[in-house]
Every structure is written in C-alpha cells, then in structure tokens.
Motif scaffolding. Structure first.
Motif, PDB file in Angstrom:
ATOM      1  N   PRO A 130       1.030  -1.099  -0.037  1.00  0.00           N
ATOM      2  CA  PRO A 130       0.003  -0.029  -0.053  1.00  0.00           C
ATOM      3  C   PRO A 130       0.834   1.232  -0.093  1.00  0.00           C
ATOM      4  CG  PRO A 130       0.178  -1.200   2.163  1.00  0.00           C
ATOM      5  CD  PRO A 130       0.770  -1.756   1.379  1.00  0.00           C
ATOM      6  N   VAL A 131       0.207   2.319  -0.487  1.00  0.00           N
ATOM      7  CA  VAL A 131       1.050   3.659  -0.337  1.00  0.00           C
ATOM      8  C   VAL A 131       0.953   4.347   1.057  1.00  0.00           C
ATOM      9  CG1 VAL A 131       1.219   6.004  -1.449  1.00  0.00           C
ATOM     10  CG2 VAL A 131       0.573   3.914  -2.987  1.00  0.00           C
ATOM     11  N   ALA A 132       2.092   4.683   1.449  1.00  0.00           N
ATOM     12  CA  ALA A 132       1.835   5.293   2.701  1.00  0.00           C
ATOM     13  C   ALA A 132       2.729   6.839   2.706  1.00  0.00           C
ATOM     14  CB  ALA A 132       2.866   4.831   3.942  1.00  0.00           C
ATOM     15  N   PRO A 133       1.936   7.878   2.742  1.00  0.00           N
ATOM     16  CA  PRO A 133       2.293   9.244   2.796  1.00  0.00           C
ATOM     17  C   PRO A 133       3.460   9.716   3.672  1.00  0.00           C
ATOM     18  CG  PRO A 133       0.486   9.526   3.847  1.00  0.00           C
ATOM     19  CD  PRO A 133       0.702   7.866   3.548  1.00  0.00           C
ATOM     20  N   ILE A 134       4.654   9.127   3.512  1.00  0.00           N
ATOM     21  CA  ILE A 134       5.725   9.421   4.413  1.00  0.00           C
ATOM     22  C   ILE A 134       6.663  10.558   3.886  1.00  0.00           C
ATOM     23  CG2 ILE A 134       7.993   8.335   5.313  1.00  0.00           C
ATOM     24  CD1 ILE A 134       6.329   5.552   5.660  1.00  0.00           C
ATOM     25  N   LEU A 135       6.937  10.537   2.756  1.00  0.00           N
ATOM     26  CA  LEU A 135       8.023  11.605   2.394  1.00  0.00           C
ATOM     27  C   LEU A 135       7.557  13.070   2.793  1.00  0.00           C
ATOM     28  CD1 LEU A 135       8.968   9.958  -1.026  1.00  0.00           C
ATOM     29  CD2 LEU A 135      10.015   9.967   1.350  1.00  0.00           C
ATOM     30  N   GLY A 136       8.374  13.674   3.197  1.00  0.00           N
ATOM     31  CA  GLY A 136       8.075  15.202   3.684  1.00  0.00           C
ATOM     32  C   GLY A 136       7.006  15.027   4.964  1.00  0.00           C
ATOM     33  N   ALA A 137       6.686  14.011   5.572  1.00  0.00           N
ATOM     34  CA  ALA A 137       5.748  14.249   6.875  1.00  0.00           C
ATOM     35  C   ALA A 137       6.517  14.371   8.132  1.00  0.00           C
ATOM     36  CB  ALA A 137       5.380  12.736   7.150  1.00  0.00           C
ATOM     37  N   THR A 141      11.067   8.921  13.764  1.00  0.00           N
ATOM     38  CA  THR A 141      10.706   7.586  13.128  1.00  0.00           C
ATOM     39  C   THR A 141       9.414   7.048  13.566  1.00  0.00           C
ATOM     40  OG1 THR A 141      13.153   7.319  12.903  1.00  0.00           O
ATOM     41  CG2 THR A 141      12.015   5.363  12.851  1.00  0.00           C
ATOM     42  N   PHE A 142       9.424   7.091  14.853  1.00  0.00           N
ATOM     43  CA  PHE A 142       8.018   6.502  15.493  1.00  0.00           C
ATOM     44  C   PHE A 142       6.864   7.221  14.833  1.00  0.00           C
ATOM     45  CE2 PHE A 142       4.624   6.006  18.355  1.00  0.00           C
ATOM     46  CZ  PHE A 142       4.506   4.793  18.939  1.00  0.00           C
ATOM     47  N   ASN A 143       6.729   8.468  14.446  1.00  0.00           N
ATOM     48  CA  ASN A 143       5.560   8.995  13.778  1.00  0.00           C
ATOM     49  C   ASN A 143       5.531   8.264  12.255  1.00  0.00           C
ATOM     50  OD1 ASN A 143       3.346  10.774  13.192  1.00  0.00           O
ATOM     51  ND2 ASN A 143       4.823  11.927  11.931  1.00  0.00           N
ATOM     52  N   LEU A 144       6.386   8.307  11.602  1.00  0.00           N
ATOM     53  CA  LEU A 144       6.453   7.606  10.332  1.00  0.00           C
ATOM     54  C   LEU A 144       6.210   5.950  10.320  1.00  0.00           C
ATOM     55  CD1 LEU A 144       9.846   9.185   8.827  1.00  0.00           C
ATOM     56  CD2 LEU A 144       7.445  10.032   8.774  1.00  0.00           C
ATOM     57  N   LEU A 145       6.587   5.516  11.518  1.00  0.00           N
ATOM     58  CA  LEU A 145       6.149   4.078  11.572  1.00  0.00           C
ATOM     59  C   LEU A 145       4.586   3.986  11.989  1.00  0.00           C
ATOM     60  CD1 LEU A 145       6.777   1.096  12.081  1.00  0.00           C
ATOM     61  CD2 LEU A 145       7.104   1.635  14.609  1.00  0.00           C
ATOM     62  N   CYS A 146       4.235   4.997  12.400  1.00  0.00           N
ATOM     63  CA  CYS A 146       2.564   4.860  12.643  1.00  0.00           C
ATOM     64  C   CYS A 146       1.964   5.205  11.407  1.00  0.00           C
ATOM     65  CB  CYS A 146       2.275   5.999  13.638  1.00  0.00           C
ATOM     66  SG  CYS A 146       2.617   5.725  15.341  1.00  0.00           S
ATOM     67  N   ILE A 147       2.175   6.045  10.486  1.00  0.00           N
ATOM     68  CA  ILE A 147       1.864   6.186   9.366  1.00  0.00           C
ATOM     69  C   ILE A 147       2.068   4.886   8.281  1.00  0.00           C
ATOM     70  CG2 ILE A 147       2.020   7.626   7.135  1.00  0.00           C
ATOM     71  CD1 ILE A 147       2.957  10.042   8.639  1.00  0.00           C
ATOM     72  N   VAL A 168      10.790  -2.999  13.328  1.00  0.00           N
ATOM     73  CA  VAL A 168      11.286  -1.582  13.656  1.00  0.00           C
ATOM     74  C   VAL A 168      11.692  -1.405  15.030  1.00  0.00           C
ATOM     75  CG1 VAL A 168      10.584   0.905  13.464  1.00  0.00           C
ATOM     76  CG2 VAL A 168      10.353  -0.669  11.610  1.00  0.00           C
ATOM     77  N   LEU A 169      10.824  -1.731  15.838  1.00  0.00           N
ATOM     78  CA  LEU A 169      10.942  -1.571  17.329  1.00  0.00           C
ATOM     79  C   LEU A 169      12.177  -2.407  17.955  1.00  0.00           C
ATOM     80  CD1 LEU A 169       7.463  -1.248  18.838  1.00  0.00           C
ATOM     81  CD2 LEU A 169       8.867   0.771  18.059  1.00  0.00           C
ATOM     82  N   ASP A 170      12.394  -3.551  17.409  1.00  0.00           N
ATOM     83  CA  ASP A 170      13.409  -4.365  17.704  1.00  0.00           C
ATOM     84  C   ASP A 170      14.728  -4.052  17.456  1.00  0.00           C
ATOM     85  OD1 ASP A 170      11.698  -5.978  19.114  1.00  0.00           O
ATOM     86  OD2 ASP A 170      11.692  -7.827  17.906  1.00  0.00           O
ATOM     87  N   ASN A 171      14.785  -3.277  15.946  1.00  0.00           N
ATOM     88  CA  ASN A 171      16.125  -2.923  15.511  1.00  0.00           C
ATOM     89  C   ASN A 171      16.681  -1.703  16.320  1.00  0.00           C
ATOM     90  OD1 ASN A 171      17.861  -2.513  13.105  1.00  0.00           O
ATOM     91  ND2 ASN A 171      16.785  -0.689  12.880  1.00  0.00           N
ATOM     92  N   GLY A 172      15.823  -0.624  16.467  1.00  0.00           N
ATOM     93  CA  GLY A 172      16.580   0.594  17.387  1.00  0.00           C
ATOM     94  C   GLY A 172      17.675   1.373  16.418  1.00  0.00           C
ATOM     95  N   ASP A 173      17.344   1.393  15.194  1.00  0.00           N
ATOM     96  CA  ASP A 173      18.295   2.224  14.236  1.00  0.00           C
ATOM     97  C   ASP A 173      17.451   2.809  13.275  1.00  0.00           C
ATOM     98  OD1 ASP A 173      19.943   2.883  11.686  1.00  0.00           O
ATOM     99  OD2 ASP A 173      21.592   1.804  12.644  1.00  0.00           O
ATOM    100  N   ASN A 174      17.425   4.242  13.359  1.00  0.00           N
ATOM    101  CA  ASN A 174      16.609   5.084  12.546  1.00  0.00           C
ATOM    102  C   ASN A 174      16.809   4.909  11.081  1.00  0.00           C
ATOM    103  OD1 ASN A 174      15.434   6.212  14.944  1.00  0.00           O
ATOM    104  ND2 ASN A 174      16.685   7.995  14.888  1.00  0.00           N
ATOM    105  N   PHE A 175      17.979   4.801  10.744  1.00  0.00           N
ATOM    106  CA  PHE A 175      18.107   4.545   9.088  1.00  0.00           C
ATOM    107  C   PHE A 175      17.639   3.183   8.760  1.00  0.00           C
ATOM    108  CE2 PHE A 175      20.993   3.048   5.883  1.00  0.00           C
ATOM    109  CZ  PHE A 175      20.706   3.937   4.630  1.00  0.00           C
ATOM    110  N   LYS A 176      17.893   2.304   9.203  1.00  0.00           N
ATOM    111  CA  LYS A 176      17.666   0.799   9.087  1.00  0.00           C
ATOM    112  C   LYS A 176      16.070   0.958   9.153  1.00  0.00           C
ATOM    113  CE  LYS A 176      18.436  -4.014   9.684  1.00  0.00           C
ATOM    114  NZ  LYS A 176      18.927  -4.889  10.359  1.00  0.00           N
ATOM    115  N   ALA A 177      15.241   1.714  10.150  1.00  0.00           N
ATOM    116  CA  ALA A 177      14.084   1.580  10.350  1.00  0.00           C
ATOM    117  C   ALA A 177      13.209   2.007   8.919  1.00  0.00           C
ATOM    118  CB  ALA A 177      13.505   2.536  11.222  1.00  0.00           C
ATOM    119  N   LEU A 178      13.733   2.844   8.375  1.00  0.00           N
ATOM    120  CA  LEU A 178      13.122   3.431   6.960  1.00  0.00           C
ATOM    121  C   LEU A 178      13.219   2.349   5.983  1.00  0.00           C
ATOM    122  CD1 LEU A 178      14.315   7.023   6.917  1.00  0.00           C
ATOM    123  CD2 LEU A 178      11.937   6.096   7.248  1.00  0.00           C
TER     124      LEU A 178
END
Length: 208
Positions: A130-137, A141-147, A168-178
């Motif tokens: 599905p499409v998630a409107p993340i770019l520019g939000a 990282t937690f907010n982007l994860l919620c989106i 994502v929560l287990d990872n703890g790395d913002n770059f890798k979360a994306l």
C-alpha cells in the motif's frame, strides 16, 4: 502446461546458477547496509534453487569484528539451520539474500524468487504494497512508523503491520527503520493540509 512450467523453472534455475557462479561467502561479518529480507516460503525457495542466503545479528560487536563490518552474518545452507538461527533472540527475525552478493545481484535474486513463486505457489506471493504518505511528513521515526502501520491496516494487511512494527522497534536504528518500512509500503509524498500550506506561505517557507 506442466511441461511449460518445468521449462520456465529450469530457465530460472540456470540464470540463478549463472549469476551466483562466482559467489564466495566472506568473513562471516557484514555492515549496516540495507539487505533484502525473505519470508519463510521465499527462504525455502532460495535454498532449493541455490540462492545464497544468511541471517544477520541484531547487535553490532565492539571488538573482534572487521572494520566496517560490526554485525555477525551466518550463511544458511538448509532449512534446519535456518530455523535454528532464527530461534535465537540475538538474530534478526528473517533471513536475507546473502549480504556478500553485490546489491544488483541481490535484487535479481529477489526477482527470480518472485517469478518462481508465481509458477509454483502464487498464493504465497506477498500482497501488493500500500502507499504510505511518508516523504515530507513531520515527526520522528515513530511517527513515520505509525503512518506506515496505518497504511498497512487500511489495506487489510494486519499480519504485515504487526511484523513491520515489531521489526522496527526491535531494530533501534533510525536509518534501518526506514528501509524496513520500505519492504512493506511504497513511500509517497505527504500532502500538507491547506491551513498548514497557507501558514507556511505566510512565513515565507514556501517558494514557487
């Protein structure tokens, strides 16, 4: 029809053998680069068709690892070994196409796996992202994860939403979360509400 399927699968097998003919596993460690993760059915197909896969440690090592490769990386040769390593809490929850393959070859291997699934078990194909409107939000990282989580749930992909959230929560790395989110959703532009656009324009933040 069955004969045609057999020919197609044999052609894919030969292409896989060609692209991985020069492959050699490295030192057993890897870096923080984005990897291509596989579901269990995809991992099983990879092993049957000779695609190298492995499992990465969640936590980098401070001592003993080569420079620039802080994560232990275990090469997997069969499903029994895969289940063993995935059972360890210290390891990531999914196997990946082998980290020591060039990035372009990793992508080709994923394409081959999906082609095999279309022929052998189309019911196991991953659902469309599905499409998630993340770019520019706005937000962290937690907010982007919620989106991204909301986009998956609205598409009826509850299991994928749970898996992405946990990883994502287990990872703890913002770059890798994306990069994890990108496995589940297509990133799209986040459109600001009209009031917010007006406010930013008045403050001189928008340019035309």
């Amino acid at each position: 029809m069955q004969q045609e399927k057999g020919k197609a699968l044999e052609a894919i097998r030969n292409l896989i053998a060609y692209y991985v003919s020069d492959f050699h596993a490295g030192c057993g460690y890897t870096g923080k680069q984005q990897l291509i993760y596989l579901t269990k059915p995809q991992s099983e197909i990879a092993l049957r068709y000779g695609i190298p896969i492995g499992v990465r440690d969640k936590h980098g090592m401070c001592m003993g690892a080569p420079l620039g490769k802080p994560f232990r990386y275990v090469t997997i040769n069969d499903m029994k070994k895969l289940e063993k390593w995935l059972s360890f809490d210290s390891m990531e929850p999914l196997a990946t196409i082998h980290a020591d393959l060039p990035r372009g070859i990793q992508k080709k291997m994923r394409e081959f796996i999906l082609q095999i699934m279309e022929i052998e078990c189309p019911e196991c194909l991953p659902p469309p992202k599905p499409v998630a409107p993340i770019l520019g939000a706005y937000g962290n990282t937690f907010n982007l994860l919620c989106i991204a989580n909301r986009a998956l749930r609205q598409a009826g992909q509850m299991e994928q939403a749970e898996a992405m959230w946990r990883r994502v929560l287990d990872n703890g790395d913002n770059f890798k979360a994306l990069s994890i989110m990108e496995e589940y959703v297509e990133f799209d532009e986040a459109y600001l509400p009209a009031a917010a656009l007006c406010d930013r324009s008045l403050r001189g933040e928008l340019r035309v």
